[in-house]
Design an enzyme around this catalytic site. Structure first.
Site, mmCIF file in Angstrom:
data_model
loop_
_atom_site.group_PDB
_atom_site.id
_atom_site.type_symbol
_atom_site.label_atom_id
_atom_site.label_comp_id
_atom_site.label_asym_id
_atom_site.label_seq_id
_atom_site.Cartn_x
_atom_site.Cartn_y
_atom_site.Cartn_z
ATOM 1 N N ASP A 116 0.823 -1.267 -0.223
ATOM 2 C CA ASP A 116 -0.002 -0.009 -0.093
ATOM 3 C C ASP A 116 1.066 1.176 -0.277
ATOM 4 O OD1 ASP A 116 -1.831 2.131 0.839
ATOM 5 O OD2 ASP A 116 -3.036 0.483 1.259
ATOM 6 N N ILE A 117 0.513 2.158 -0.999
ATOM 7 C CA ILE A 117 1.610 3.424 -0.872
ATOM 8 C C ILE A 117 1.132 4.575 -0.130
ATOM 9 C CG2 ILE A 117 2.134 3.134 -3.247
ATOM 10 C CD1 ILE A 117 0.325 5.296 -4.119
ATOM 11 N N GLN A 127 -13.868 3.056 1.788
ATOM 12 C CA GLN A 127 -13.308 2.541 0.458
ATOM 13 C C GLN A 127 -12.986 3.440 -0.677
ATOM 14 O OE1 GLN A 127 -15.804 -0.391 -1.569
ATOM 15 N NE2 GLN A 127 -14.147 -1.068 -3.166
ATOM 16 N N HIS A 136 -10.502 -5.244 -2.236
ATOM 17 C CA HIS A 136 -9.046 -5.513 -1.480
ATOM 18 C C HIS A 136 -9.364 -5.802 -0.328
ATOM 19 C CE1 HIS A 136 -9.929 -1.232 -1.633
ATOM 20 N NE2 HIS A 136 -9.116 -1.166 -0.911
ATOM 21 N N HIS A 148 -6.915 -5.250 3.246
ATOM 22 C CA HIS A 148 -5.740 -4.864 3.717
ATOM 23 C C HIS A 148 -5.142 -5.532 4.611
ATOM 24 C CE1 HIS A 148 -6.912 -0.434 2.448
ATOM 25 N NE2 HIS A 148 -7.675 -0.733 2.602
#
Length: 144
Positions: free
Chosen positions: A31-32, A94, A100, A102
């Site tokens: 995750d960025i 979201q 997705h 996490h």
């Protein structure tokens, strides 16, 4: 794949991402906007908008791959715990509408763990650290 979906672009290799793992049906990448060091995402390769429309087989594969990776965060990164989180819908935080999960390592050392509830994404992580963590997880997954 959806042409205008960020995560479909990452899975296809059209958008850069720090890949951690890939199976026939799933793709995991860093995750960025991480809540902690090592925060990553596990997605189905086939596009689904959210928890409401993901086929059960894809959901099962994402869950199984999330568990497989989670078992490694303790030894690979020295994590003290892990959170699995899915945000379904804009009001549930979201922001990318491709299902997705996490996978968020948790640490007693709060210099590594910035996650507080409610979690508010938006702080871009250190790109070098993200890539280093991705690399170390790739190694851990190959060894284990």
């Amino acid at each position: 794949m959806s042409q205008d979906c960020l995560f479909c672009g990452i899975v296809a290799g059209d958008v850069p991402g720090a890949k951690v793992a890939e199976t026939e049906t799933t793709y995991a990448f860093m995750d960025i906007q991480p809540g902690s060091d090592g925060h990553l995402l596990v997605v189905p390769k086939r596009h689904s908008t959210d928890l409401r429309d993901i086929p059960s087989a894809d959901l099962a594969e994402v869950a199984i791959e999330s568990q497989r990776i989670a078992k490694h965060v303790f030894d690979a990164w020295g994590a003290d715990g892990v959170n699995l989180l899915n945000c379904c819908g804009e009001d549930a935080w979201q922001t990318v509408f491709h299902f997705h999960m996490h996978l968020i390592p948790r640490y007693r050392d709060k210099t590594k763990d910035r996650l507080r509830l409610p979690f508010e994404p938006g702080v871009r992580g250190d790109a070098e650290l993200i890539e280093d963590l991705a690399s170390s997880m790739r190694s851990a997954l190959q060894e284990g």
